[in-house]
Design a protein around this motif. Structure first.
Motif, PDB file in Angstrom:
ATOM      1  N   TRP A 182       0.849  -1.190   0.000  1.00  0.00           N
ATOM      2  CA  TRP A 182       0.000   0.000   0.000  1.00  0.00           C
ATOM      3  C   TRP A 182       0.888   1.246   0.000  1.00  0.00           C
ATOM      4  O   TRP A 182       1.867   1.317   0.753  1.00  0.00           O
ATOM      5  CB  TRP A 182      -0.909   0.010   1.233  1.00  0.00           C
ATOM      6  CG  TRP A 182      -1.741   1.242   1.351  1.00  0.00           C
ATOM      7  CD1 TRP A 182      -2.817   1.579   0.586  1.00  0.00           C
ATOM      8  CD2 TRP A 182      -1.584   2.307   2.287  1.00  0.00           C
ATOM      9  NE1 TRP A 182      -3.331   2.788   0.995  1.00  0.00           N
ATOM     10  CE2 TRP A 182      -2.588   3.253   2.048  1.00  0.00           C
ATOM     11  CE3 TRP A 182      -0.676   2.550   3.323  1.00  0.00           C
ATOM     12  CZ2 TRP A 182      -2.735   4.425   2.781  1.00  0.00           C
ATOM     13  CZ3 TRP A 182      -0.809   3.714   4.068  1.00  0.00           C
ATOM     14  CH2 TRP A 182      -1.828   4.637   3.796  1.00  0.00           C
ATOM     15  N   ILE A 183       0.582   2.203  -0.846  1.00  0.00           N
ATOM     16  CA  ILE A 183       1.323   3.461  -0.908  1.00  0.00           C
ATOM     17  C   ILE A 183       0.408   4.569  -0.414  1.00  0.00           C
ATOM     18  O   ILE A 183      -0.700   4.758  -0.928  1.00  0.00           O
ATOM     19  CB  ILE A 183       1.810   3.751  -2.336  1.00  0.00           C
ATOM     20  CG1 ILE A 183       2.775   2.643  -2.766  1.00  0.00           C
ATOM     21  CG2 ILE A 183       2.479   5.124  -2.410  1.00  0.00           C
ATOM     22  CD1 ILE A 183       3.256   2.750  -4.188  1.00  0.00           C
ATOM     23  N   PHE A 233       3.847   0.666   2.439  1.00  0.00           N
ATOM     24  CA  PHE A 233       3.676  -0.201   3.602  1.00  0.00           C
ATOM     25  C   PHE A 233       3.110  -1.542   3.162  1.00  0.00           C
ATOM     26  O   PHE A 233       2.427  -1.644   2.144  1.00  0.00           O
ATOM     27  CB  PHE A 233       2.729   0.450   4.620  1.00  0.00           C
ATOM     28  CG  PHE A 233       3.246   1.745   5.147  1.00  0.00           C
ATOM     29  CD1 PHE A 233       4.094   1.775   6.235  1.00  0.00           C
ATOM     30  CD2 PHE A 233       2.899   2.951   4.545  1.00  0.00           C
ATOM     31  CE1 PHE A 233       4.590   2.978   6.718  1.00  0.00           C
ATOM     32  CE2 PHE A 233       3.384   4.150   5.022  1.00  0.00           C
ATOM     33  CZ  PHE A 233       4.231   4.171   6.118  1.00  0.00           C
ATOM     34  N   LYS A 234       3.363  -2.542   3.977  1.00  0.00           N
ATOM     35  CA  LYS A 234       2.875  -3.882   3.683  1.00  0.00           C
ATOM     36  C   LYS A 234       1.356  -3.959   3.814  1.00  0.00           C
ATOM     37  O   LYS A 234       0.690  -4.650   3.054  1.00  0.00           O
ATOM     38  CB  LYS A 234       3.545  -4.884   4.633  1.00  0.00           C
ATOM     39  CG  LYS A 234       3.496  -6.300   4.176  1.00  0.00           C
ATOM     40  CD  LYS A 234       4.389  -7.162   5.038  1.00  0.00           C
ATOM     41  CE  LYS A 234       4.458  -8.568   4.489  1.00  0.00           C
ATOM     42  NZ  LYS A 234       5.397  -9.388   5.228  1.00  0.00           N
ATOM     43  N   ARG A 235       0.789  -3.248   4.801  1.00  0.00           N
ATOM     44  CA  ARG A 235      -0.654  -3.282   5.056  1.00  0.00           C
ATOM     45  C   ARG A 235      -1.316  -1.979   4.613  1.00  0.00           C
ATOM     46  O   ARG A 235      -0.785  -0.890   4.827  1.00  0.00           O
ATOM     47  CB  ARG A 235      -0.919  -3.497   6.551  1.00  0.00           C
ATOM     48  CG  ARG A 235      -0.499  -4.850   7.057  1.00  0.00           C
ATOM     49  CD  ARG A 235      -0.920  -5.064   8.507  1.00  0.00           C
ATOM     50  NE  ARG A 235      -0.634  -3.953   9.390  1.00  0.00           N
ATOM     51  CZ  ARG A 235       0.477  -3.812  10.103  1.00  0.00           C
ATOM     52  NH1 ARG A 235       1.423  -4.706  10.020  1.00  0.00           N
ATOM     53  NH2 ARG A 235       0.635  -2.781  10.894  1.00  0.00           N
ATOM     54  N   ALA A 236      -2.505  -2.096   4.055  1.00  0.00           N
ATOM     55  CA  ALA A 236      -3.277  -0.924   3.638  1.00  0.00           C
ATOM     56  C   ALA A 236      -3.669  -0.089   4.842  1.00  0.00           C
ATOM     57  O   ALA A 236      -3.946  -0.612   5.921  1.00  0.00           O
ATOM     58  CB  ALA A 236      -4.521  -1.367   2.875  1.00  0.00           C
ATOM     59  N   GLU A 237      -3.655   1.220   4.639  1.00  0.00           N
ATOM     60  CA  GLU A 237      -4.077   2.176   5.673  1.00  0.00           C
ATOM     61  C   GLU A 237      -3.257   2.072   6.959  1.00  0.00           C
ATOM     62  O   GLU A 237      -3.742   2.390   8.043  1.00  0.00           O
ATOM     63  CB  GLU A 237      -5.573   2.001   5.990  1.00  0.00           C
ATOM     64  CG  GLU A 237      -6.486   2.108   4.796  1.00  0.00           C
ATOM     65  CD  GLU A 237      -6.484   3.488   4.140  1.00  0.00           C
ATOM     66  OE1 GLU A 237      -6.290   4.500   4.823  1.00  0.00           O
ATOM     67  OE2 GLU A 237      -6.692   3.521   2.910  1.00  0.00           O
TER      68      GLU A 237
END
Length: 137
Positions: A2-3, A11-15
């Motif tokens: 996720w950007i 980042f690896k995780r969204a939000e």
């Protein structure tokens, strides 16, 4: 991956919760004990030999080293550096000052570095293992 649309950090995780304010790493050393910048540069030189990564510096005192996600964090304290790295197992031995199980397969370890002798072969092996763990996961 996720950007963040605001700051462009990935980042690896969204939000994922984070700060969008990036700073120059040099500013972290301005009011710190002389020599800390040299210690950081020694660690950075070692990490550069591992392979590709990116750095992100955020307030109040952290320089993150990332591939898919963070594999190393350097916290710049008043008179020392805290080197944080991830392993897939616990190393409850000196010089590890603290550790925390962050997930089923990740344990973050913290080592205090206040002189060049602290950046020894064991710490380098742990940092490389962290790089490989995150990069190959």
């Amino acid at each position: 991956m996720w950007i963040c649309p605001n700051c462009g950090r990935s980042f690896k995780r969204a939000e994922q919760n984070h700060t969008c304010t990036l700073i120059g790493k040099e500013s972290l050393f301005e009011k710190r004990q002389p020599g800390l910048n040299g210690l950081f540069e020694k660690v950075e030189k070692i990490v550069k030999a591992f392979g590709e990564y990116r750095e992100e510096t955020v307030l109040p005192d952290v320089i993150y080293f990332k591939t898919k996600s963070t594999f190393l964090a350097i916290k710049v304290k008043k008179d020392h550096l805290e080197v944080e790295f991830f392993l897939d197992h616990l190393e409850d031995v000196p010089p590890v000052a603290k550790f925390l199980q962050t997930s089923k397969r990740r344990v973050v370890h913290i080592v205090k570095v206040d002189n060049e002798k602290d950046v020894d072969k064991q710490l380098v092996r742990w940092m490389r293992a962290s790089y490989e763990l995150i990069t190959n996961s």
